[in-house]
Design a protein around this motif. Sequence first.
Motif, PDB file in Angstrom:
ATOM      1  N   HIS A 100     -42.487  40.685 -84.158  1.00 23.70           N
ATOM      2  CA  HIS A 100     -43.718  40.679 -83.369  1.00 23.70           C
ATOM      3  C   HIS A 100     -43.908  39.463 -82.468  1.00 23.70           C
ATOM      4  O   HIS A 100     -44.902  39.389 -81.735  1.00 23.70           O
ATOM      5  CB  HIS A 100     -44.920  40.780 -84.315  1.00 23.70           C
ATOM      6  CG  HIS A 100     -44.938  42.041 -85.114  1.00 23.70           C
ATOM      7  ND1 HIS A 100     -45.289  43.257 -84.575  1.00 23.70           N
ATOM      8  CD2 HIS A 100     -44.624  42.287 -86.408  1.00 23.70           C
ATOM      9  CE1 HIS A 100     -45.199  44.193 -85.500  1.00 23.70           C
ATOM     10  NE2 HIS A 100     -44.792  43.630 -86.615  1.00 23.70           N
ATOM     11  N   ALA A 126     -42.457  38.309 -79.681  1.00 24.50           N
ATOM     12  CA  ALA A 126     -42.496  38.516 -78.228  1.00 24.50           C
ATOM     13  C   ALA A 126     -43.792  39.209 -77.804  1.00 24.50           C
ATOM     14  O   ALA A 126     -44.479  38.756 -76.881  1.00 24.50           O
ATOM     15  CB  ALA A 126     -41.285  39.334 -77.782  1.00 24.50           C
ATOM     16  N   SER A 127     -44.147  40.295 -78.481  1.00 23.02           N
ATOM     17  CA  SER A 127     -45.342  41.051 -78.092  1.00 23.02           C
ATOM     18  C   SER A 127     -46.617  40.250 -78.310  1.00 23.02           C
ATOM     19  O   SER A 127     -47.507  40.235 -77.446  1.00 23.02           O
ATOM     20  CB  SER A 127     -45.423  42.356 -78.897  1.00 23.02           C
ATOM     21  OG  SER A 127     -44.380  43.220 -78.555  1.00 23.02           O
ATOM     22  N   GLU A 143     -46.942  37.471 -75.765  1.00 23.57           N
ATOM     23  CA  GLU A 143     -47.340  38.033 -74.456  1.00 23.57           C
ATOM     24  C   GLU A 143     -48.838  38.266 -74.406  1.00 23.57           C
ATOM     25  O   GLU A 143     -49.510  37.922 -73.429  1.00 23.57           O
ATOM     26  CB  GLU A 143     -46.616  39.359 -74.211  1.00 23.57           C
ATOM     27  CG  GLU A 143     -45.202  39.255 -73.721  1.00 23.57           C
ATOM     28  CD  GLU A 143     -44.626  40.633 -73.432  1.00 23.57           C
ATOM     29  OE1 GLU A 143     -45.384  41.629 -73.443  1.00 23.57           O
ATOM     30  OE2 GLU A 143     -43.404  40.719 -73.199  1.00 23.57           O
ATOM     31  N   THR A 183     -46.322  47.324 -79.257  1.00 26.15           N
ATOM     32  CA  THR A 183     -45.856  47.552 -77.889  1.00 26.15           C
ATOM     33  C   THR A 183     -44.478  48.208 -77.935  1.00 26.15           C
ATOM     34  O   THR A 183     -43.913  48.442 -79.007  1.00 26.15           O
ATOM     35  CB  THR A 183     -45.749  46.227 -77.101  1.00 26.15           C
ATOM     36  OG1 THR A 183     -44.596  45.497 -77.587  1.00 26.15           O
ATOM     37  CG2 THR A 183     -46.995  45.377 -77.251  1.00 26.15           C
ATOM     38  N   SER A 184     -43.906  48.446 -76.761  1.00 24.02           N
ATOM     39  CA  SER A 184     -42.564  49.027 -76.688  1.00 24.02           C
ATOM     40  C   SER A 184     -41.506  48.107 -77.291  1.00 24.02           C
ATOM     41  O   SER A 184     -40.390  48.551 -77.586  1.00 24.02           O
ATOM     42  CB  SER A 184     -42.213  49.326 -75.226  1.00 24.02           C
ATOM     43  OG  SER A 184     -42.302  48.133 -74.441  1.00 24.02           O
ATOM     44  N   ALA A 185     -41.843  46.828 -77.469  1.00 22.90           N
ATOM     45  CA  ALA A 185     -40.881  45.895 -78.062  1.00 22.90           C
ATOM     46  C   ALA A 185     -40.771  46.065 -79.575  1.00 22.90           C
ATOM     47  O   ALA A 185     -39.834  45.535 -80.188  1.00 22.90           O
ATOM     48  CB  ALA A 185     -41.279  44.451 -77.733  1.00 22.90           C
ATOM     49  N   ARG A 208     -36.892  46.104 -82.406  1.00 22.59           N
ATOM     50  CA  ARG A 208     -36.839  44.937 -83.292  1.00 22.59           C
ATOM     51  C   ARG A 208     -37.055  45.342 -84.750  1.00 22.59           C
ATOM     52  O   ARG A 208     -36.416  44.792 -85.649  1.00 22.59           O
ATOM     53  CB  ARG A 208     -37.872  43.902 -82.844  1.00 22.59           C
ATOM     54  CG  ARG A 208     -37.468  43.204 -81.553  1.00 22.59           C
ATOM     55  CD  ARG A 208     -38.638  42.536 -80.849  1.00 22.59           C
ATOM     56  NE  ARG A 208     -38.198  41.826 -79.659  1.00 22.59           N
ATOM     57  CZ  ARG A 208     -37.911  42.423 -78.496  1.00 22.59           C
ATOM     58  NH1 ARG A 208     -38.027  43.749 -78.387  1.00 22.59           N
ATOM     59  NH2 ARG A 208     -37.513  41.717 -77.459  1.00 22.59           N
TER      60      ARG A 208
END
Length: 327
Positions: free
Chosen positions: A113, A115-116, A119, A296-298, A302
């Motif tokens: 989590h 990166a998301s 952001e 999110t799409s990330a 992952r």
Amino acid sequence: MTDTTRTDRTPGQDPSAARPTVWLSLPPDEIEGLPDAFDYVHWDGEDDFPADPADASFYVVPYMKGPVAGARPLAAMRNVKVVQTLSAGVDHIAPHLGQLPPGVRLCNARGVHEASTAELTLTLILSSLRGVPRFVRGQDNEKWYAGFYPALADRRVLIVGYGSIGAAVEDRLVPFECTVERVARSARPSPRGPVHAMDELPGLLPSADVVVLTTPLTEQTRGLANAPFLAAMKDGALLVNVARGPVVDTKALLAETESGRLTAALDVTDPEPLPAGHPLWHAPGVLISPHVGGSTSAFLPRAKRLVVGQLRRFAAGTPLENVVAES
């Protein structure tokens, strides 16, 4: 009851030999690289279980299904060895560890989590400082809100709960020409500078323009941002909560925002979901997002990499990653 068991066998293995069962909250046929040492069942929080929980050796907890669903099969998981969450926080599972046999390892989703959430943290900071909610309301009402607005540049940002998510937030703050300070449970060095201990927090709050909460929810952090904490923040400062709602004392925050002394950007609230009519919805200077830091799409790529890596380690008998507690 629908059985989605995968029954691949290793070459030469006795077909009658019982194999460990893995409960996956992601469909196993959508995950590449799963080891063939296990049978897999898919359960994502539905009312009916796909198999007997007593047979589960490894349990991947459903994601974003509320605080109750993921804990429901635990009491019957008499043979489970690992409980793997797909969330960074484990506050919805940790209280139930006493129901499990001794030695069960609880692992979180560190690495999924960052990166998301980072952001969204940056989005909340910039949106709040630059007046984006006001601009959106202005567009809805055909009003042109020109003028000077605060910038992130030259601001002092204090990250409270400096772990992997806090570090990811700082990575994204670097290009914005602001100063970052870090607080964690205990003092330590970091590649970007010193991390202060939590007992230093009262001396750091008065100089921070933006305070970002990225701490896990524990008994020590519940209500951390209480009335004295908020009172120590400087006039006009912004509080950003991407941790858990109960880390902030909602009543104390409302007092500060309704007076206009502080502003806030909240991805999490207490209570959550925030009910209709709650005063936080319309508190001045408060921006709310509906707990979407990690969704999110990330997430999926992952999460799949984490699950495959953990199951390969489990199959090989090597140490697991992200172990945060043991029953």
